[in-house]
Design an enzyme around this catalytic site. Structure first.
Site, mmCIF file in Angstrom:
data_model
loop_
_atom_site.group_PDB
_atom_site.id
_atom_site.type_symbol
_atom_site.label_atom_id
_atom_site.label_comp_id
_atom_site.label_asym_id
_atom_site.label_seq_id
_atom_site.Cartn_x
_atom_site.Cartn_y
_atom_site.Cartn_z
ATOM 1 N N ARG A 153 -23.360 18.006 -52.061
ATOM 2 C CA ARG A 153 -24.231 19.162 -52.296
ATOM 3 C C ARG A 153 -24.580 19.843 -50.979
ATOM 4 O O ARG A 153 -24.588 21.049 -50.870
ATOM 5 C CB ARG A 153 -25.499 18.671 -53.013
ATOM 6 C CG ARG A 153 -26.351 19.728 -53.643
ATOM 7 C CD ARG A 153 -27.458 19.073 -54.412
ATOM 8 N NE ARG A 153 -27.791 17.759 -53.834
ATOM 9 C CZ ARG A 153 -28.595 16.898 -54.401
ATOM 10 N NH1 ARG A 153 -29.155 17.158 -55.550
ATOM 11 N NH2 ARG A 153 -28.872 15.736 -53.817
ATOM 12 N N LYS A 189 -24.956 2.237 -71.331
ATOM 13 C CA LYS A 189 -23.998 1.151 -71.097
ATOM 14 C C LYS A 189 -23.658 0.446 -72.415
ATOM 15 O O LYS A 189 -22.507 0.066 -72.644
ATOM 16 C CB LYS A 189 -24.562 0.178 -70.067
ATOM 17 C CG LYS A 189 -24.660 0.815 -68.674
ATOM 18 C CD LYS A 189 -25.529 0.013 -67.726
ATOM 19 C CE LYS A 189 -25.568 0.632 -66.330
ATOM 20 N NZ LYS A 189 -26.575 0.026 -65.460
ATOM 21 N N GLU A 214 -14.517 1.615 -64.849
ATOM 22 C CA GLU A 214 -15.017 0.225 -64.748
ATOM 23 C C GLU A 214 -16.430 0.165 -64.143
ATOM 24 O O GLU A 214 -17.264 -0.636 -64.561
ATOM 25 C CB GLU A 214 -14.059 -0.598 -63.868
ATOM 26 C CG GLU A 214 -14.434 -2.049 -63.691
ATOM 27 C CD GLU A 214 -14.377 -2.837 -64.993
ATOM 28 O OE1 GLU A 214 -13.292 -2.957 -65.564
ATOM 29 O OE2 GLU A 214 -15.436 -3.336 -65.429
HETATM 30 P P1 NDP Z 1 -26.369 9.472 -55.114
HETATM 31 O O1 NDP Z 1 -27.512 10.300 -55.593
HETATM 32 O O2 NDP Z 1 -26.615 8.504 -54.029
HETATM 33 O O3 NDP Z 1 -25.188 10.445 -54.619
HETATM 34 C C1 NDP Z 1 -24.827 11.588 -55.332
HETATM 35 C C2 NDP Z 1 -23.860 12.398 -54.497
HETATM 36 O O4 NDP Z 1 -23.462 13.525 -55.242
HETATM 37 C C3 NDP Z 1 -24.431 12.933 -53.183
HETATM 38 O O5 NDP Z 1 -23.493 12.784 -52.145
HETATM 39 C C4 NDP Z 1 -24.682 14.414 -53.473
HETATM 40 O O6 NDP Z 1 -24.580 15.239 -52.330
HETATM 41 C C5 NDP Z 1 -23.555 14.687 -54.415
HETATM 42 N N1 NDP Z 1 -23.813 15.860 -55.271
HETATM 43 C C6 NDP Z 1 -24.856 16.106 -56.095
HETATM 44 N N2 NDP Z 1 -24.707 17.282 -56.732
HETATM 45 C C7 NDP Z 1 -23.546 17.801 -56.297
HETATM 46 C C8 NDP Z 1 -22.854 19.000 -56.543
HETATM 47 N N3 NDP Z 1 -23.331 19.904 -57.411
HETATM 48 N N4 NDP Z 1 -21.668 19.226 -55.925
HETATM 49 C C9 NDP Z 1 -21.175 18.312 -55.047
HETATM 50 N N5 NDP Z 1 -21.794 17.154 -54.754
HETATM 51 C C10 NDP Z 1 -22.962 16.901 -55.360
HETATM 52 O O7 NDP Z 1 -25.732 8.760 -56.407
HETATM 53 P P2 NDP Z 1 -25.113 7.296 -56.524
HETATM 54 O O8 NDP Z 1 -24.080 7.130 -55.499
HETATM 55 O O9 NDP Z 1 -26.200 6.304 -56.616
HETATM 56 O O10 NDP Z 1 -24.466 7.350 -58.004
HETATM 57 C C11 NDP Z 1 -23.263 8.054 -58.245
HETATM 58 C C12 NDP Z 1 -22.771 7.714 -59.640
HETATM 59 O O11 NDP Z 1 -22.521 6.315 -59.720
HETATM 60 C C13 NDP Z 1 -23.748 8.031 -60.769
HETATM 61 O O12 NDP Z 1 -23.042 8.424 -61.920
HETATM 62 C C14 NDP Z 1 -24.421 6.692 -61.022
HETATM 63 O O13 NDP Z 1 -24.937 6.552 -62.335
HETATM 64 C C15 NDP Z 1 -23.264 5.749 -60.808
HETATM 65 N N6 NDP Z 1 -23.632 4.388 -60.447
HETATM 66 C C16 NDP Z 1 -24.450 4.160 -59.398
HETATM 67 C C17 NDP Z 1 -24.779 2.878 -59.040
HETATM 68 C C18 NDP Z 1 -25.652 2.594 -57.870
HETATM 69 O O14 NDP Z 1 -25.922 1.414 -57.603
HETATM 70 N N7 NDP Z 1 -26.128 3.614 -57.126
HETATM 71 C C19 NDP Z 1 -24.276 1.721 -59.810
HETATM 72 C C20 NDP Z 1 -23.382 2.075 -60.882
HETATM 73 C C21 NDP Z 1 -23.092 3.362 -61.202
HETATM 74 P P3 NDP Z 1 -25.607 15.126 -51.103
HETATM 75 O O15 NDP Z 1 -25.258 13.844 -50.421
HETATM 76 O O16 NDP Z 1 -25.317 16.295 -50.239
HETATM 77 O O17 NDP Z 1 -26.965 15.140 -51.690
HETATM 78 N N1 HSE Z 2 -30.254 1.861 -62.224
HETATM 79 C C1 HSE Z 2 -29.207 0.931 -62.558
HETATM 80 C C2 HSE Z 2 -29.783 -0.487 -62.576
HETATM 81 C C3 HSE Z 2 -28.085 1.068 -61.545
HETATM 82 O O1 HSE Z 2 -30.968 -0.689 -62.288
HETATM 83 O O2 HSE Z 2 -29.077 -1.397 -62.943
HETATM 84 C C4 HSE Z 2 -26.775 0.560 -62.037
HETATM 85 O O3 HSE Z 2 -26.225 1.338 -63.054
#
Ligand code: NDP
Ligand code: HSE
Length: 435
Positions: A51, A208, A132
Site C-alpha cells: 500500500r 477456517k 494451505e
Molecule cells: P499485514 O497487515 O501484516 O500485511 C498486509 C500487506 O498488504 C502490507 O504489506 C500492506 O502494505 C499490503 N496492502 C494492503 N492493502 C494493499 C493494497 N490495496 N495494495 C497493495 N498492497 C496492500 O497482513 P498479514 O501479513 O498478517 O496477513 C496477510 C494475509 O495472510 C491475510 O489474508 C491473513 O489473514 C493471512 N494470514 C496471516 C497470518 C498471520 O500470522 N499474520 C496467519 C495466517 C494467515 P503496507 O505494508 O504498505 O501497509
Molecule cells: N488471528 C489468527 C489467530 C491468525 O489468532 O490464530 C491466524 O490465522
C-alpha cells in the site's frame, strides 16, 4: 495464457509484504537455489505490491509498486496474495486466474466466501489455486485433507484453529482470571490484535471451519453457513466448572458428517466454546498453538499440531504451495481441482446433535431434582450424569446430557432458568470429546 515458463524461470508477483509477505520475500531470496532445485526452475520474485512503498526501504526498490492491479496484469506466472480481506483482492485474483496465472493465498476470509467462484475461474483457465496457509498457519492440513485422505471417508474435523482465543482460554484456565482481564493481558503481550473482534467473536475460526468442511466433505460450505459463538461470554465460573469435572474449555471449529435416521447425510459446521476432557489430545494444546483432530473411516484418528500463525510459520506453508504450483507449471500439469461432488447440505445448528454441561444453583428441598429432570424429559433430552453438592439452603447441581438436537437443549436451559426453585444457572456449555 500468459507464460514465461520456458524451462528457465517461474515469475512471481507478491501482493502484500507485511507480517507474512515479508517472510515469504526473505525466504524466496535466501533459499533461491534450493527452491529452484525443488521446483525444477528458478522462482524469481518479479514484483511486490504494497500500500505504501515509501514505508519499505528494506525491500528491493525496483520491485516495489503500489499498483497491485497492474502487477497482476504484468508478465508473471504466479500471484502470491498476502494482503487479506475481500475487495479489491477478489477482483485481482479472479483476473489472474482467468488469465491462467496460478494463485497462492493465505486469505481465509476470501476463500470462506468465494472459493466456488475462484475455483471455477481456476478450472476454466487450467490454473492452480492453492491456499494451505489459510487454515492453521504452518500446519500441513489442507493438502492431507485434499490429497492424502482423498481415498478415505472423513467423518469429523475438529480443532483449535485460532491462536488468539486459545491463548486467552489457556491463560484463564491456568490463572482462574476472568475474560476481560485476560484479553487485556493478551493484547499487552501482543497475542491479541488491536481490534480482536475477528478472533474473539469466532469469525476467523468460522472462516477456517468453512474451508475445512468444504474440503473434508467434498461440499460447498461458506462462512455464513457456519454456526458461530465466540469466547466473550466464557466466565471464570465456566472454567472452574470444567476444572471440577476434569475438563477444560476450548474454542473449537467442529465440522461433522451427520447421518440422519433415514440415512441421508448432511454437514454440520460450527464454532463455539466447548468443555473437553483434560485427557483429550486437544486439551493439552496451550498458548497460541493450533491443533486439528481428524476422524476418517479407514485412517481412524489423526492429529495435526503446530504453529497456526506468525510470519515465518505461515510463510512456510505459502512457500510449500509456491513450489507446488511452480513445479506444476514447469511440468505442464496442475494440482487437484476443487471437489464439491458430494454437495451435502448444511444442517442448521438447531438440528445438530450436541451435548450440554449445565451447572445450576437450586433450592435444597425435596422434589427439586425431580422437577428439573421433568423439564429435560419434556424436551426429550436424556440426562447422562447428575452430581449434587449441598451448600446451606442451596444445592449445586451439575447435569451432563446425552446427545440431543441443539434446539431442544437450548429450550431446556431456557425453561430451567425460569423455574422458581432454580436460583442461578451458573454455567452452560457444550461438551465434546467423550461418548
Ligand atoms: P499485514 O497487515 O501484516 O500485511 C498486509 C500487506 O498488504 C502490507 O504489506 C500492506 O502494505 C499490503 N496492502 C494492503 N492493502 C494493499 C493494497 N490495496 N495494495 C497493495 N498492497 C496492500 O497482513 P498479514 O501479513 O498478517 O496477513 C496477510 C494475509 O495472510 C491475510 O489474508 C491473513 O489473514 C493471512 N494470514 C496471516 C497470518 C498471520 O500470522 N499474520 C496467519 C495466517 C494467515 P503496507 O505494508 O504498505 O501497509
Ligand atoms: N488471528 C489468527 C489467530 C491468525 O489468532 O490464530 C491466524 O490465522
Amino acid at each position: 495464457m500468459t507464460s514465461t515458463v520456458d524451462g528457465k524461470t517461474v515469475r512471481v508477483a507478491l501482493l502484500g509484504c507485511g507480517t507474512v509477505g515479508s517472510e515469504v520475500a526473505r525466504l524466496l531470496t535466501e533459499q533461491a537455489d534450493e527452491l529452484a532445485a525443488r521446483a525444477g526452475a528458478p522462482v524469481e520474485l518479479a514484483g511486490i505490491a504494497v500500500r505504501r512503498p515509501d514505508k519499505h526501504p528494506e525491500l528491493p526498490q525496483h520491485l516495489l509498486t503500489s499498483d497491485a492491479a497492474a502487477l497482476v496484469e504484468s508478465d508473471v506466472d504466479v500471484i502470491v496474495e498476502l494482503i487479506g480481506g475481500i475487495e479489491p483482492v477478489r477482483t485481482w485474483l479472479l483476473t489472474a486466474l482467468r488469465k491462467g496465472k496460478s494463485v497462492v493465498t493465505a486469505n481465509k476470509a476470501l476463500l470462506a466466501e468465494y472459493s466456488a467462484e475462484l475455483s471455477e475461474a481456476a478450472d476454466s483457465a487450467g490454473a492452480d489455486l492453492y491456499f494451505e496457509a489459510s487454515v492453521a498457519g504452518a500446519i500441513p492440513l489442507l493438502r492431507p485433507l485434499r490429497e492424502s485422505l482423498a481415498g478415505d471417508r472423513i467423518t469429523k474435523v475438529m480443532g483449535i484453529v485460532n491462536g488468539t482465543t486459545n491463548f486467552i482460554l489457556s491463560a484463564m484456565d491456568s490463572s482462574g482470571a476472568g475474560y476481560a482481564e485476560t484479553l487485556d493481558e493478551a493484547s499487552r503481550l501482543g497475542y491479541a490484535e488491536a481490534d480482536p473482534t475477528a478472533d474473539v467473536d469466532g469469525y476467523d475460526a468460522a472462516s477456517k471451519a468453512a474451508i475445512l468442511a468444504s474440503l473434508a466433505f467434498h461440499s460447498r460450505v461458506t462462512a455464513s453457513d457456519v454456526y458461530r459463538e465466540g469466547i466473550a461470554n466464557v466466565t471464570s465460573s465456566d472454567i472452574a466448572a470444567a476444572k471440577a469435572l476434569g475438563r477444560t474449555v476450548k474454542l473449537l471449529s467442529i465440522c461433522e458428517r451427520v447421518t440422519a435416521d433415514d440415512g441421508t447425510e448432511s454437514v454440520s459446521a460450527r464454532v463455539h466454546p466447548v468443555m473437553i476432557p483434560r485427557s483429550h489430545p486437544l486439551a493439552g494444546v496451550g498458548g497460541a498453538f493450533n491443533a486439528v483432530f481428524v476422524e476418517a473411516d479407514a485412517a481412524g484418528e489423526l492429529m495435526f499440531y503446530g504453529q497456526g500463525a506468525g510470519g515465518a510459520p505461515t510463510a512456510s506453508a505459502v512457500l510449500g504451495d509456491l513450489v507446488a504450483v511452480a513445479r506444476n507449471r514447469v511440468l505442464g500439469g496442475r494440482g487437484p481441482r476443487e471437489s464439491a461432488h458430494a454437495a451435502l447440505p448444511v444442517r442448521p445448528m438447531g438440528q445438530t446433535p450436541t451435548r450440554y454441561h449445565i451447572s445450576l444453583d437450586v433450592a435444597d428441598k425435596p422434589g427439586v431434582l425431580a422437577q428439573v429432570a421433568q423439564v429435560f424429559a419434556a424436551h426429550e433430552v436424556s440426562i447422562a450424569a447428575v452430581r449434587q453438592r449441598d451448600r446451606l439452603s442451596t444445592a449445586s447441581l451439575v447435569i451432563v446430557t446425552h446427545l440431543a438436537p441443539d434446539a431442544a437443549l437450548r429450550a431446556t436451559v431456557e425453561e430451567i432458568g425460569k423455574m422458581d426453585v432454580v436460583h442461578e444457572v451458573v454455567s452452560v456449555m457444550r461438551v465434546e470429546g467423550e461418548d
